[in-house]
Scaffold this motif. Structure first.
Motif, PDB file in Angstrom:
ATOM      1  N   LYS A   1       0.832  -1.199   0.000  1.00 59.98           N
ATOM      2  CA  LYS A   1       0.000   0.000   0.000  1.00 59.98           C
ATOM      3  C   LYS A   1       0.874   1.260   0.000  1.00 59.98           C
ATOM      4  O   LYS A   1       0.641   2.180  -0.777  1.00 59.98           O
ATOM      5  CB  LYS A   1      -0.884  -0.030   1.246  1.00 59.98           C
ATOM      6  CG  LYS A   1      -2.161   0.749   1.116  1.00 59.98           C
ATOM      7  CD  LYS A   1      -3.030   0.520   2.342  1.00 59.98           C
ATOM      8  CE  LYS A   1      -4.266   1.382   2.254  1.00 59.98           C
ATOM      9  NZ  LYS A   1      -5.047   1.142   1.032  1.00 59.98           N
TER      10      LYS A   1
ATOM     11  N   GLU B   1       1.109   4.237  -2.791  1.00 58.05           N
ATOM     12  CA  GLU B   1       0.751   5.595  -2.374  1.00 58.05           C
ATOM     13  C   GLU B   1       1.924   6.557  -2.556  1.00 58.05           C
ATOM     14  O   GLU B   1       1.733   7.714  -2.932  1.00 58.05           O
ATOM     15  CB  GLU B   1       0.276   5.588  -0.912  1.00 58.05           C
ATOM     16  CG  GLU B   1      -1.080   4.917  -0.772  1.00 58.05           C
ATOM     17  CD  GLU B   1      -1.610   4.930   0.651  1.00 58.05           C
ATOM     18  OE1 GLU B   1      -2.677   4.359   0.875  1.00 58.05           O
ATOM     19  OE2 GLU B   1      -0.941   5.507   1.535  1.00 58.05           O
TER      20      GLU B   1
ATOM     21  N   VAL C   1       0.742  10.472  -2.888  1.00 52.53           N
ATOM     22  CA  VAL C   1      -0.205  10.637  -1.776  1.00 52.53           C
ATOM     23  C   VAL C   1       0.541  10.508  -0.447  1.00 52.53           C
ATOM     24  O   VAL C   1       0.095  10.984   0.585  1.00 52.53           O
ATOM     25  CB  VAL C   1      -1.315   9.573  -1.850  1.00 52.53           C
ATOM     26  CG1 VAL C   1      -2.378   9.834  -0.800  1.00 52.53           C
ATOM     27  CG2 VAL C   1      -1.942   9.551  -3.220  1.00 52.53           C
TER      28      VAL C   1
ATOM     29  N   PRO D   1      -0.201  14.455  -6.168  1.00 51.29           N
ATOM     30  CA  PRO D   1      -0.952  13.439  -6.921  1.00 51.29           C
ATOM     31  C   PRO D   1      -1.368  13.951  -8.297  1.00 51.29           C
ATOM     32  O   PRO D   1      -1.305  13.224  -9.287  1.00 51.29           O
ATOM     33  CB  PRO D   1      -2.173  13.181  -6.037  1.00 51.29           C
ATOM     34  CG  PRO D   1      -1.741  13.538  -4.666  1.00 51.29           C
ATOM     35  CD  PRO D   1      -0.736  14.646  -4.815  1.00 51.29           C
ATOM     36  N   ARG D   2      -1.764  15.203  -8.367  1.00 54.43           N
ATOM     37  CA  ARG D   2      -2.215  15.740  -9.655  1.00 54.43           C
ATOM     38  C   ARG D   2      -1.068  15.775 -10.665  1.00 54.43           C
ATOM     39  O   ARG D   2      -1.243  15.405 -11.819  1.00 54.43           O
ATOM     40  CB  ARG D   2      -2.799  17.141  -9.446  1.00 54.43           C
ATOM     41  CG  ARG D   2      -3.396  17.740 -10.708  1.00 54.43           C
ATOM     42  CD  ARG D   2      -4.351  18.890 -10.392  1.00 54.43           C
ATOM     43  NE  ARG D   2      -4.655  19.665 -11.586  1.00 54.43           N
ATOM     44  CZ  ARG D   2      -5.599  19.331 -12.466  1.00 54.43           C
ATOM     45  NH1 ARG D   2      -6.316  18.249 -12.290  1.00 54.43           N
ATOM     46  NH2 ARG D   2      -5.834  20.096 -13.516  1.00 54.43           N
TER      47      ARG D   2
ATOM     48  N   GLN E   1      -0.350  12.248 -11.859  1.00 52.61           N
ATOM     49  CA  GLN E   1      -1.356  11.771 -12.803  1.00 52.61           C
ATOM     50  C   GLN E   1      -1.214  12.455 -14.149  1.00 52.61           C
ATOM     51  O   GLN E   1      -1.376  11.835 -15.193  1.00 52.61           O
ATOM     52  CB  GLN E   1      -2.751  11.982 -12.216  1.00 52.61           C
ATOM     53  CG  GLN E   1      -3.048  10.954 -11.132  1.00 52.61           C
ATOM     54  CD  GLN E   1      -4.217  11.332 -10.241  1.00 52.61           C
ATOM     55  OE1 GLN E   1      -5.241  11.781 -10.711  1.00 52.61           O
ATOM     56  NE2 GLN E   1      -4.049  11.139  -8.941  1.00 52.61           N
TER      57      GLN E   1
ATOM     58  N   ALA F   1     -13.341   3.155  -0.641  1.00 54.88           N
ATOM     59  CA  ALA F   1     -12.765   4.160   0.252  1.00 54.88           C
ATOM     60  C   ALA F   1     -11.755   5.045  -0.457  1.00 54.88           C
ATOM     61  O   ALA F   1     -11.578   6.200  -0.082  1.00 54.88           O
ATOM     62  CB  ALA F   1     -12.104   3.479   1.450  1.00 54.88           C
ATOM     63  N   GLU F   2     -11.074   4.500  -1.467  1.00 52.09           N
ATOM     64  CA  GLU F   2      -9.992   5.272  -2.074  1.00 52.09           C
ATOM     65  C   GLU F   2     -10.168   5.493  -3.571  1.00 52.09           C
ATOM     66  O   GLU F   2      -9.635   6.437  -4.124  1.00 52.09           O
ATOM     67  CB  GLU F   2      -8.657   4.555  -1.839  1.00 52.09           C
ATOM     68  CG  GLU F   2      -8.262   4.558  -0.379  1.00 52.09           C
ATOM     69  CD  GLU F   2      -7.151   3.562  -0.082  1.00 52.09           C
ATOM     70  OE1 GLU F   2      -6.754   2.810  -0.985  1.00 52.09           O
ATOM     71  OE2 GLU F   2      -6.685   3.541   1.066  1.00 52.09           O
ATOM     72  N   GLY F   3     -10.925   4.612  -4.192  1.00 49.14           N
ATOM     73  CA  GLY F   3     -11.019   4.700  -5.648  1.00 49.14           C
ATOM     74  C   GLY F   3     -12.206   5.503  -6.133  1.00 49.14           C
ATOM     75  O   GLY F   3     -12.189   6.019  -7.238  1.00 49.14           O
TER      76      GLY F   3
ATOM     77  N   GLU G   1      -9.120   5.208 -15.004  1.00 54.58           N
ATOM     78  CA  GLU G   1      -7.658   5.254 -14.986  1.00 54.58           C
ATOM     79  C   GLU G   1      -7.069   4.944 -16.357  1.00 54.58           C
ATOM     80  O   GLU G   1      -6.072   5.535 -16.748  1.00 54.58           O
ATOM     81  CB  GLU G   1      -7.115   4.302 -13.922  1.00 54.58           C
ATOM     82  CG  GLU G   1      -7.543   4.678 -12.493  1.00 54.58           C
ATOM     83  CD  GLU G   1      -7.140   6.102 -12.120  1.00 54.58           C
ATOM     84  OE1 GLU G   1      -5.987   6.480 -12.380  1.00 54.58           O
ATOM     85  OE2 GLU G   1      -7.991   6.853 -11.596  1.00 54.58           O
TER      86      GLU G   1
END
Lengths: 511, 354
Positions: free
Chosen positions: A295, A299, A304, A324-325, A328, A341-343, A413
Motif C-alpha cells: 500500500k 501511495e 499521496v 498526486p495531480r 497523474q 474508500a480510495e477509488g 484510470e
C-alpha cells in the motif's frame, strides 16, 4: 455412517434477494467439505446460518440427527460448531490466553486460568503449534492470529469448524501447514467446512459443494473431479484465467524507483529502500503477504504519501514527492486496493466518478464550469466499452457491485493514464468472469506499450499476468523471477522472510 | 418477532414527505403541551404565532427582513458543511463582516450610494471571508479542528466589536455602546415603497443563486462535494483538499459577512453589539434542516424568520416567557432531525434479516 451435519433445503432471503435457495448438503465426520462459489453465490450466508448468526427462512439444519433451531452463535458453539471468520475477531491489546478464554466459563467471576492454560497447551501440543499464550495479539503475525481463532474454537469444544477463506492472508507454506493440521484434526474425527474460491486448496478437500447464485449446482467427490470441472460448475461456463500471453516487446525503462523509503501514518517505516524498474510493454507483479509495504509503495509512487528518501523517475522526469495531480498528469494511472474508500466517491454517480481527476480539464470543464454534455457522452462510451452494468450513467456508485465499481475505476484510470498503470489488488473479491475480463484489458494495455505494476495476494494471478515477479518483504524487494522461471517454493519462502538458499527447516513450524 | 430497523439503500421520497408532516405534527403537539403548561390559551397562542409571522402584508415583509441574515448564514454554513468542514463560526464571521464594512464606511462613506453600497458588501464579504479563511488556514496548515477555532473566534469577534464600541467607534452622544448613526444615503434602499424590506434581501437571494451554481455546476463545487463525501479518494485523484478547505472557508465566511452588512446598513443603521442575536447559530439549524440545499434554505429561513416575529407576538398576546419560543424552535429542530434520519430507515414487524 451418520452425517455430522445435515443441511436440508435451507432458504434465506434478504429483502427481495434470495441468498440461499433450498440448499442441501451433508458433512460426514472426519471430512473436509468445501463450499465453492463466486462472490454472492451464498457461501458465507449458508455458513452463517449453520453458525447461528442468521436464521434460515425455510429448511432445517441438524447435527448428529438432532434438528437445531439456533438463535445465536453462542448456541451453535454449545452444539460443537465453531467458525473462524475471514476478518479475525480478536482484541489485539489483550493476550492470546485472554482472547481464548474471553466469554467462556473460564472467564466468569473468578478467573480459573490455570486449568484453561493447561487445556490450551494440550491442544497446542496435539497439533504441534508453538504460540506464546502470554504475548499480546497485536505482536503476532497474521498466521499466528489465525491460530488464536482456531484455538478459541477448539477450546470451546468445536467438532465442526467452519473456516471462511482461511488462506487469503497466508504464504503458500503457511497454508500448506494449515492444511496438514486440518488433516490431523479430521483424523481425530473433527469435520471442517472450508469456504474458498482458490482451486488449489479446494482440491485438497474430500468433497466440494458448488453454489451458484444461491443454489446448489452440485456436490462432487474431489478425487473424481478436476479444477476445470469445478470452475465450470462455479461459473456456469468455461473460463480461462491463463490467457494466451502474446509476446510483447519489452522496451526501455519507463518508471525507475531507487532506494525508496516511506513510513505509514503512524510513523513506522514501511518502505526500506525499494528498487524496481518498470519497462515499456511489461507487466511486473509484486508478490508479498499483505502489510509488507504494498500500500505504501503505491501511495508513495502516486504522491499521496511522502517519500522520506529515494527517487522515482518517470522516463527522464523526476516525479519524487510530486503532488498526486502532477503524477497523474505525467501519465500514471492508479487502481487502489480499497475501491469504495480510495477509488471512488461512493455517493457520486457513475459519470461524476468517471471524470474524477480531470474535472478541471478540457473537455469536461471550461472556465471553471462543468460540461455535463461532454461528461455524459464520455460516461456512456466508457460504460459501453467496459461493460459496466448499471441502469444509467446517473446511477450512484454506492449501489454498484464490486465488479462494476472496479470497472468504473479501471475505465477512468485507463482513460487518464498515458504511460504507466499501477494496480494494487485489482481483482480482490471479484468474480472469476470479471477477473478474466480485467486480465484481458491489462494485456491490451501491455501491448500498447504501457508499463504496468500489479500487486496481488493471489500468486496464480501474478503467474498468469507478469513478465517478472518481484517479492516484497518488509518494505524491500527480496527476490526477482522472470516469467517461466518462477520457483513458487522460493517465492513462498521469500514472502515469509527466509532468504537462505536452503529452505529453512523451521520455516514450516514458525507460523 | 419484533420491530426491525433496516437502512434503506435509497431514500424513499414518499417517506421523506411523510416524515416532514410527522415532524410538523409532533413538534406542534409538544409545543402545545409546553404552551399549555405555561398557562397559555392554545388558540390565542397559535393564532398570535401565525399573525406575527405571515398574518398580512406587514407581518410578511417583516418576516422577510428577519429571514435575510438567516438566509445568508444558512447558505454560508451549507457551503462549508458540503465540504464536511464544520464551520460553527458564522456568528463571528458575521460580526467581522459588519466591522469591516463599517470601517470602510468611515473611510469612504461620502461616495454616492450607487458606488458605496457595492463597496460595503464587498468589504463585508472580505471581512467575514478572511476571518473564516483564518480558521480554514489553521486547519489546512496545522490540522487544527475548525470546530474549535471557529467557536473560539466567535468570542474574539464579539469582544473585538465590544472593544470598538466602547473605545474608538463609540457615539459620544449616546448612553448605549453603539456607533453614531449611519447617513441615510449610505443605508440599504428599500425594495418596495412603504416597507422596510431592504436591498439585503435581494442580495441574500442572489447569494443563494451564486452558491447553488457554484456547488452544482462548477469544477470547484465538484471538488467541494467530492471532498465532503470522500476526502481520501478526492486526495488520491489529485484534489488539493487543504487548499480547497481554505477556499471553502473564505467563501463561507464571506457569505456570513454579508449578513453583517445587511444588519448594520439595512436594519440597525448603526453598529451595535446586538446586530446579530445568534443568526450565525440559527444558520446552522437552517442549513441542516434544509439538508444543505441552498434553494431549500430560502424557505426554511423564511419559516424561521416568521417564527421569530410570530414568537414576539405570541409573548405579547399570552405573556409566556420569551425562552419558550427558543424551546419551541429547538423542539422543531429535534423532530425534523429525527424525521430526516427516519426517512433513511425502514421499519417493519418481523425477524431480523428476513
Amino acid at each position: 455412517m451418520q452425517p455430522l451435519l445435515k443441511v436440508e433445503n435451507v432458504t434465506k432471503r434478504f429483502h427481495q434477494v434470495v441468498a440461499n435457495d433450498s440448499v442441501s448438503f451433508e458433512v460426514m465426520p472426519g471430512e473436509i467439505h468445501c463450499l465453492l462459489g463466486e462472490n454472492g453465490a451464498g457461501k458465507s450466508t449458508i455458513a452463517e446460518c449453520i453458525y447461528g448468526f442468521y436464521k434460515p427462512d425455510k429448511g432445517s439444519i441438524s447435527v448428529n440427527g438432532e434438528v437445531l433451531d439456533l438463535d445465536s452463535p453462542a448456541e451453535a458453539i454449545r452444539h460443537g460448531i465453531g467458525m473462524v471468520h475471514q476478518h479475525f475477531v480478536l482484541v489485539t491489546s489483550m493476550t492470546v490466553l485472554e482472547n481464548i478464554v474471553i466469554g467462556t466459563d473460564a472467564a466468569t467471576a473468578i478467573l480459573n486460568l490455570q486449568s484453561a492454560t493447561d487445556r490450551i497447551k494440550a491442544i497446542c501440543a496435539r497439533y504441534e503449534v508453538e504460540i506464546d499464550l502470554n504475548s499480546k495479539v497485536w505482536q503476532l503475525t497474521v498466521g499466528q492470529q489465525q491460530w488464536v481463532e482456531i484455538l478459541k474454537a477448539l477450546f470451546l469444544g468445536a467438532r465442526l469448524l467452519i473456516m471462511d477463506e482461511p488462506t487469503a492472508v497466508l504464504t503458500p507454506q503457511e497454508s500448506r501447514r494449515l492444511f496438514k493440521i486440518f488433516r490431523e484434526m479430521t483424523g481425530d474425527g473433527m469435520s471442517i467446512i472450508l469456504i474458498s474460491h482458490k482451486l488449489d486448496e479446494v482440491m485438497q478437500s474430500d468433497r466440494v459443494t458448488v453454489l451458484r447464485k444461491g443454489k446448489r449446482v452440485g456436490t462432487v467427490v474431489t478425487r473424481d473431479s478436476s479444477k476445470s470441472e469445478l470452475t465450470n460448475l462455479m461459473v456456469g461456463r468455461d473460463v480461462n484465467l491463463n490467457l494466451v500471453r502474446e509476446r510483447s516487446d519489452v522496451g526501455l525503462p519507463m518508471l525507475v524507483v531507487s532506494g525508496l523509503h516511506a513510513a505509514n501514518d503512524f510513523g513506522t517505516d514501511k518502505l526500506n529502500g525499494v528498487d524496481l524498474t518498470l519497462n515499456r510493454g511489461e507487466i511486473v507483479g509484486i508478490a508479498g503477504v499483505a502489510g509488507n509495504g504494498q500500500k505504501e509503495l503505491f501511495e508513495t509512487l502516486m504522491g499521496v504519501r511522502r517519500a522520506t528518501s529515494g527517487r522515482v523517475m518517470l522516463a527522464d522526469q523526476d516525479i519524487t514527492n510530486k503532488t498526486p495531480r502532477e503524477v497523474q498528469q505525467a501519465g500514471i494511472g492508479h487502481v487502489p486496493d480499497d475501491r469504495f474508500a480510495e477509488g471512488l466517491i461512493p455517493d457520486f454517480d457513475i459519470q461524476s466518478n468517471l471524470v474524477l481527476g480531470v474535472h478541471r480539464d478540457q473537455p469536461f470543464a471550461r472556465r471553471g464550469f462543468l460540461k455535463f454534455g461532454q461528461i455524459r457522452s464520455f460516461a456512456k462510451q466508457a460504460m459501453d466499452e467496459f461493460a459496466i452494468q448499471a441502469p444509467s450513467a446517473q446511477t450512484i456508485c454506492r449501489t454498484l457491485s464490486g465488479g462494476n465499481a472496479q470497472k468504473v475505476i479501471v475505465a477512468r484510470e485507463f482513460a487518464q493514464a498515458s504511460r504507466v498503470i499501477l494496480a494494487n489488488q485489482p481483482s480482490r473479491g471479484l468474480d472469476v468472469g470479471v477477473i478474466e475480463y480485467m486480465h484481458k484489458r491489462l494485456f491490451e494495455k501491455r501491448k500498447e506499450g504501457f508499463a504496468i505494476l500489479i500487486a496481488s495476494e493471489e500468486l496464480d494471478e501474478l503467474l498468469a499476468l507478469s513478465d517478472r515477479i518481484l517479492v516484497l518483504f518488509k518494505g524491500q524487494i527480496v527476490g526477482e523471477f522472470s516469467h517461466g522461471a518462477v520457483d513458487l517454493e522460493r517465492v513462498g519462502l521469500l514472502m515469509a522472510g527466509h532468504f537462505d538458499d536452503a529452505p529453512n527447516p523451521n520455516a514450516d513450524r514458525s507460523l | 418477532m419484533g420491530i426491525v430497523v433496516e437502512k434503506r439503500l435509497t431514500p424513499s421520497t414518499s417517506w421523506q414527505v411523510a416524515s416532514i408532516i410527522l415532524a410538523l405534527l409532533a413538534s406542534g403537539l409538544v409545543s402545545a403541551l409546553l404552551l399549555k403548561s405555561a398557562g397559555a390559551d392554545l388558540g390565542t397562542a397559535f393564532g398570535a404565532l401565525w399573525d406575527g409571522a405571515f398574518g398580512g402584508w406587514r407581518a410578511s415583509w417583516k418576516t422577510l427582513v428577519k429571514a435575510t441574515p438567516l438566509i445568508l448564514t444558512g447558505v454560508a454554513v451549507a457551503v462549508a458543511f458540503r465540504a464536511r468542514i464544520w464551520n460553527i463560526g458564522a456568528e463571528g464571521q458575521l460580526f467581522m463582516g459588519a466591522i469591516m464594512s463599517y470601517w470602510v464606511y468611515t473611510l469612504v462613506g461620502t461616495l454616492p450610494p450607487i458606488i458605496l453600497i457595492p463597496i460595503l458588501f464587498i468589504a463585508g464579504f472580505v471581512g467575514g471571508g478572511l476571518y473564516g479563511g483564518l480558521a480554514g488556514w489553521l486547519k489546512a496548515r496545522f490540522q487544527v479542528s475548525e470546530i474549535l477555532t471557529t467557536v473560539m473566534l466567535n468570542y474574539v469577534a464579539t469582544y473585538f466589536l465590544s472593544f470598538l464600541l466602547i473605545g474608538p467607534w463609540r457615539n459620544p452622544d449616546s448612553f448605549f455602546q453603539q456607533s453614531p448613526p449611519i447617513d441615510r444615503a449610505a443605508r440599504l434602499p428599500n425594495l418596495i415603497g412603504g416597507t422596510k424590506l431592504h436591498l439585503g434581501f435581494l442580495v441574500a437571494i442572489l447569494a443563494v443563486a451564486v452558491i447553488y451554481v457554484l456547488i452544482s455546476r462548477t469544477s470547484l463545487g465538484y471538488e467541494i462535494r467530492a471532498m465532503g463525501m470522500n476526502a481520501k479518494a478526492a486526495r488520491f485523484k489529485g484534489i488539493n483538499v487543504e487548499r480547497t478547505a481554505v477556499i471553502v472557508m473564505l467563501i463561507s465566511g464571506g457569505v456570513a459577512g454579508l449578513a453583517g452588512v445587511t444588519e448594520v446598513f439595512g436594519v440597525q443603521g448603526k453598529l451595535k453589539p446586538d446586530i446579530s442575536v445568534g443568526f450565525g447559530f440559527t444558520g446552522i439549524i437552517i442549513a441542516v434542516l434544509a439538508l444543505l440545499n441552498p434553494i431549500a434554505i430560502i424557505f426554511v429561513a423564511i419559516l424561521f424568520g416568521g417564527f421569530v416575529n410570530g414568537g414576539i407576538k405570541l409573548q405579547v398576546a399570552t405573556g409566556v416567557p420569551s425562552t419558550l419560543t427558543d424551546a419551541i424552535q429547538a423542539i422543531i429542530l429535534l423532530f425534523f432531525l429525527t424525521a430526516a434520519v427516519l426517512a433513511r430507515y425502514k421499519f417493519r414487524l418481523g425477524t431480523k434479516d428476513e
